[in-house]
Structures are given as structure tokens and as C-alpha cells.
Design a protein around this motif. Structure first.
Motif, PDB file in Angstrom:
ATOM      1  N   ARG A 293       0.817  -1.218   0.000  1.00  0.00           N
ATOM      2  CA  ARG A 293       0.000   0.000   0.000  1.00  0.00           C
ATOM      3  C   ARG A 293       0.852   1.270   0.000  1.00  0.00           C
ATOM      4  O   ARG A 293       0.341   2.356  -0.245  1.00  0.00           O
ATOM      5  CB  ARG A 293      -0.959  -0.001   1.195  1.00  0.00           C
ATOM      6  CG  ARG A 293      -2.144  -0.942   1.003  1.00  0.00           C
ATOM      7  CD  ARG A 293      -2.882  -1.148   2.310  1.00  0.00           C
ATOM      8  NE  ARG A 293      -3.466   0.090   2.808  1.00  0.00           N
ATOM      9  CZ  ARG A 293      -3.857   0.262   4.080  1.00  0.00           C
ATOM     10  NH1 ARG A 293      -3.689  -0.707   4.968  1.00  0.00           N
ATOM     11  NH2 ARG A 293      -4.387   1.410   4.448  1.00  0.00           N
ATOM     12  N   PHE A 296       0.718   3.754  -3.076  1.00  0.00           N
ATOM     13  CA  PHE A 296      -0.200   4.884  -3.238  1.00  0.00           C
ATOM     14  C   PHE A 296       0.503   6.225  -3.019  1.00  0.00           C
ATOM     15  O   PHE A 296       0.049   7.258  -3.507  1.00  0.00           O
ATOM     16  CB  PHE A 296      -1.369   4.764  -2.258  1.00  0.00           C
ATOM     17  CG  PHE A 296      -2.421   3.760  -2.657  1.00  0.00           C
ATOM     18  CD1 PHE A 296      -3.206   3.966  -3.782  1.00  0.00           C
ATOM     19  CD2 PHE A 296      -2.635   2.630  -1.895  1.00  0.00           C
ATOM     20  CE1 PHE A 296      -4.188   3.055  -4.148  1.00  0.00           C
ATOM     21  CE2 PHE A 296      -3.617   1.713  -2.243  1.00  0.00           C
ATOM     22  CZ  PHE A 296      -4.398   1.924  -3.372  1.00  0.00           C
ATOM     23  N   ASN A 319       4.973   0.490  -8.998  1.00  0.00           N
ATOM     24  CA  ASN A 319       4.051   1.241  -8.147  1.00  0.00           C
ATOM     25  C   ASN A 319       2.786   1.651  -8.893  1.00  0.00           C
ATOM     26  O   ASN A 319       1.679   1.612  -8.343  1.00  0.00           O
ATOM     27  CB  ASN A 319       4.740   2.494  -7.594  1.00  0.00           C
ATOM     28  CG  ASN A 319       5.742   2.169  -6.508  1.00  0.00           C
ATOM     29  OD1 ASN A 319       5.697   1.100  -5.897  1.00  0.00           O
ATOM     30  ND2 ASN A 319       6.658   3.090  -6.244  1.00  0.00           N
ATOM     31  N   LYS A 323      -0.917   0.465  -7.736  1.00  0.00           N
ATOM     32  CA  LYS A 323      -2.010   1.392  -7.435  1.00  0.00           C
ATOM     33  C   LYS A 323      -3.305   0.924  -8.082  1.00  0.00           C
ATOM     34  O   LYS A 323      -4.373   0.940  -7.458  1.00  0.00           O
ATOM     35  CB  LYS A 323      -1.668   2.800  -7.932  1.00  0.00           C
ATOM     36  CG  LYS A 323      -0.613   3.536  -7.148  1.00  0.00           C
ATOM     37  CD  LYS A 323      -0.423   4.929  -7.755  1.00  0.00           C
ATOM     38  CE  LYS A 323       0.762   5.658  -7.177  1.00  0.00           C
ATOM     39  NZ  LYS A 323       0.931   7.009  -7.739  1.00  0.00           N
ATOM     40  N   SER A 327      -6.384  -0.542  -5.865  1.00  0.00           N
ATOM     41  CA  SER A 327      -7.638   0.213  -5.948  1.00  0.00           C
ATOM     42  C   SER A 327      -8.785  -0.687  -6.385  1.00  0.00           C
ATOM     43  O   SER A 327      -9.909  -0.579  -5.884  1.00  0.00           O
ATOM     44  CB  SER A 327      -7.485   1.385  -6.915  1.00  0.00           C
ATOM     45  OG  SER A 327      -6.537   2.320  -6.444  1.00  0.00           O
ATOM     46  N   PRO A 333      -4.955   4.152   0.497  1.00  0.00           N
ATOM     47  CA  PRO A 333      -3.603   4.529   0.933  1.00  0.00           C
ATOM     48  C   PRO A 333      -3.421   4.369   2.432  1.00  0.00           C
ATOM     49  O   PRO A 333      -4.396   4.346   3.192  1.00  0.00           O
ATOM     50  CB  PRO A 333      -3.510   6.006   0.526  1.00  0.00           C
ATOM     51  CG  PRO A 333      -4.515   6.167  -0.571  1.00  0.00           C
ATOM     52  CD  PRO A 333      -5.628   5.237  -0.229  1.00  0.00           C
TER      53      PRO A 333
END
Length: 446
Positions: A293, A296, A319, A323, A327, A333
């Protein structure tokens, strides 16, 4: 009244002229203590803002004054790198009698233009992890956006053009003003590129820009640069790697040296992100949700994969994919750190721009790209319905309609975040698709 100005900005289709293109009528609809102008232009080879602050100085300052007034800010700060001496001289003269506008000189490092970095450098204010500048009483905007604001408020002009630097492996590096919707191929031709299909084209700066799929794609309001490079250049090759290849390289090549973390600008601002730990989790198949996480928090500046990593693997690309995947699973986040402490060695870890240029093998392309004063005309434009944060514009014209430059051709859907779009040439609507409105006109570019 502020509401009238915001309506004018909205109807003119003004968005952040660079980056994601956040609608300006929404950004400026806030009460702020300070407006910070991001004039850093820290991506290598881009030359737009540093020249606009000279040739359009009056409109630029006027736009800043409008932004200060509408947000009721106490001051405006123009953040610019000290190396842009000609622009600084023009600014010094322009703001000499302005009590509420000052200039802040930035060091020449990357990424001085990350909005949270710019804000911290210019004011000392720290945006909370996962937050936005208005949470600390600031609005961050850029040079061309403010010029567009001045033109909309004082002259009734909509956004129909954008300024673009064409640089890299081109006969004549140049910065030009062109209509939104013209093909990239035609823009490259202005720099003497005759065989655009033979090259890799980066849309934006060499650190953050993406690889253009085709030179026939249309220019957007947010387009700021096209960097043309040979197909075998490192920056083109790395952008052509598949996610599968990147994942395999991560699992086999990551040294856990932590350079990616030590130079990460958000880590240095005290945010919870350690790219080397994300790479380790992927390498060893660790299911560490709190580590994943961290993705984020990534600002996607590219420092980790294009400068820091000695093994040339791609933490930023990982990354970006994380994300999307996180999501889709409904994950959010990480909570912001309390307190958010700036790294004590941040100042000495600022990477000079020249080092970035050298590491990316761009030194021979690091040349001036003078702003052309010519007016160019084109036969056909394709105005994208979505060139901003939010939902696509809804066409309000039909095939066969005659339009003039500046006419609104797409509106914002009701109660949605978006931006209007406008015809950038006189002509006739020849086609409307799910993604563009095509307008045809006579004449050839000169």
C-alpha cells in the motif's frame, strides 16, 4: 465577483497546463493563504515556462493577480530555478511594485517541480501524505495556466492552443504554439523531423513522460513536450518493456541497496514510502499489504528507476501497476504519519539536474529550444473529448456544423468533474467519435 471569474475560467476550458490537467475552476474555488506558481520546469530538455515568463510576462502576472484575488490569498510566490536568469530579470521588474507577489529562487535539482516539493521549498509547508496543497492553505498552479486565466478574464479567450517544446534527436529543437488537436507528427515536422515513425517519442519530460503510441495522436491541452529519441536509446527501450519482463527483472535483479528509497522525494519529505521494501515484497512473494500500500504514496517522478537504481529495474512502473490493482480490490492509501518529519539529510540528497541529464544519456540533446513567433495553420484537427481530470466532455455540435476558433464544442456533463473543449481552428465538423471531434479546414501550415 469571484463566482463570475470562476464561471469564466470554467467556460474557457482552463485546466492545469501540464500533468493530469485538473480543471482550474475547481482548483481556484477555494480560500487559500498562498498561491505558489510552479515555474521550476525541472524535467530535462523542456523549455516552455522559462520562455513564457519572459514573452508573456504581463499576462502571466495578471493571471497570478486574478488567482490571488479569487482565492483571497495573502500572497503569490513564483518558484523558479536560479539558473533561469533572463526570466528572473523579467520577473524582478514585473513584480517590483507588487507587495503581494514575491519570487522564490529554487536550487537546480530534480524533482523541484513536484508540487509538494515546490510548495515545501517555497513556503516550508508540508502537504499531508495522500493530501493536496489546499489542506495546508495553498494552491499550486503553473505558468501557462495563469496566462490562460488572464486571456479568459480580460479577453474572453478559451483555451485553443498550447505551447510545446520539441527536443532530442531533431534537426531544430524548438518551442511552438500550436492548436489543440493537431497531430504530433505535424508538430514534429516544425522541428524538421521528416520520419517520425522511425523514432521513439516521449510525451512529456524524459523522467515522467510516457511513450507515445503513434505520432498521429492529437496534441492535448496538457501537452508540454515531445522528446524524440532513437529506438535503441535507453529511455525508449525501458518504456517498451512488458510488465511481465519488469516483474521478472525485479525478482532476479533487485540488490536491496535501498538507493531508490534514499533518493525518493516523498520519502525525504517524511511520507511512508520505501520502494526497496516494495521490491523485496515482490521478489520474495511476501504478502505484506501494508508494504504494498506504500505504492499509493508514489508521485511517479521516476527518480527511483531512471536515476537511483544501479540494476535498472522499475520501481515506479511497479508502483503504478500496484495502485491500479490495490484500488480494484478496494484498498486505500496508508494513514498519514504523525508527525510527518522531513529527513534530516534531505538537502544533501537533492540530485542536480545535470546529473539527471548525464545519467539519462541526454547531454548532447540538452540544447536551447527557442520559442518560435510564427503562427501555424493546419488542415485538420482532432480535439480529444478527455484531456483533463474527470469525465470526457459531451459534444454539443454535430457533423456538418461550421465552427469558429474558440467556439465551445464540448460541455461538462451535469454535476460532473470535467472541462469544456473548444474548436482551435475555423472549419467544419467532419466526424465525431467516442474520443475526438474532428474539424477540417483549408490551408497548409506555413
Amino acid at each position: 465577483m469571484a463566482s463570475d471569474v470562476l464561471t469564466t475560467i470554467k467556460n474557457a476550458g482552463i485546466v492545469g497546463a501540464g500533468g493530469a490537467g485538473f480543471p482550474s475552476h475547481v482548483k481556484f474555488n477555494a480560500k487559500a493563504e498562498v498561491i505558489v506558481v510552479n515555474g521550476a520546469e525541472c524535467e530535462p530538455l523542456i523549455r516552455v515556462d522559462q520562455q513564457l515568463m519572459i514573452v508573456e510576462i504581463e499576462k502571466f502576472i495578471r493571471g497570478l493577480e486574478i488567482a490571488i484575488e479569487v482565492t483571497e490569498a495573502k500572497e503569490g510566490i513564483i518558484a523558479i530555478k536560479g539558473k533561469h536568469k533572463e526570466a528572473i530579470a523579467a520577473l524582478d521588474e514585473a513584480v517590483a511594485n507588487k507587495d503581494n507577489i514575491r519570487i522564490h529562487i529554487l536550487d537546480d535539482f530534480y524533482p523541484a517541480g513536484d508540487e509538494q516539493v515546490t510548495l515545501y521549498e517555497a513556503t516550508g509547508r508540508q502537504v499531508p501524505q495522500g493530501g493536496i496543497p489546499i489542506q495546508v492553505g495553498a494552491v499550486v498552479t503553473n505558468v501557462e495556466t495563469l496566462i490562460n486565466v488572464a486571456q479568459a478574464v480580460d479577453e474572453g479567450k478559451a483555451v485553443t492552443d498550447t505551447y510545446i517544446t520539441v527536443n532530442g534527436h531533431v534537426p531544430q529543437p524548438i518551442t511552438v504554439k500550436v492548436p489543440v488537436g493537431v497531430s504530433v507528427r505535424e508538430v514534429l515536422a516544425l522541428a524538421g523531423v521528416k520520419n517520425a515513425d522511425d523514432y521513439g517519442i516521449i510525451d512529456g519530460g524524459p523522467m515522467m513522460g510516457g511513450l507515445l503510441k503513434s505520432p498521429d495522436e492529437p496534441v492535448q491541452k496538457t501537452s508540454k513536450a515531445y522528446i524524440v529519441l532513437p529506438q535503441d536509446h535507453y529511455l525508449i527501450r525501458i518504456r517498451n518493456l512488458s510488465l511481465k519482463t519488469i516483474s521478472k527483472e525485479t525478482q532476479t535483479a533487485c540488490l536491496q541497496c535501498r538507493y531508490c528509497t534514499d533518493l525518493c522525494p516523498r520519502f525525504l519529505l517524511g511520507h511512508t514510502i520505501e520502494p526497496h521494501r516494495i521490491m523485496r515484497a515482490l521478489k520474495y512473494g511476501e504478502i505484506a499489504e501494508d508494504v504494498l500500500r506504500m505504492a499509493f504514496t508514489c508521485c511517479e517522478c521516476g527518480m527511483c528507476e531512471q536515476y537511483a537504481c544501479p540494476a535498472h529495474i522499475s520501481p515506479k512502473t511497479v508502483n503504478v501497476q500496484l495502485k491500479k490493482q490495490l484500488s480494484a480490490k478496494g484498498l486505500k492509501p496508508l494513514d498519514k504519519p504523525e508527525p510527518q518529519i522531513v529527513h534530516p539529510r534531505r538537502a544533501e540528497r537533492k540530485v542536480p539536474s545535470k546529473r539527471i541529464v548525464g545519467r539519462l544519456n541526454l547531454t548532447k540533446y540538452d540544447l536551447p529550444a527557442p520559442l518560435s513567433v510564427k503562427e501555424y495553420t493546419f488542415n485538420t484537427i482532432q480535439v480529444p473529448l478527455k484531456q483533463h481530470v474527470g469525465v470526457p466532455a459531451v459534444p454539443i455540435v454535430k457533423v456538418g456544423d461550421h465552427v469558429k476558433r474558440g467556439d465551445m464544442i464540448g460541455d461538462i456533463p451535469e454535476k460532473a468533474l470535467g472541462a469544456t473543449i473548444h474548436a482551435s481552428i475555423d472549419g467544419t465538423v467532419s466526424e465525431i467519435t467516442d474520443s475526438v471531434i474532428v474539424i477540417k479546414a483549408g490551408g497548409e501550415h506555413q
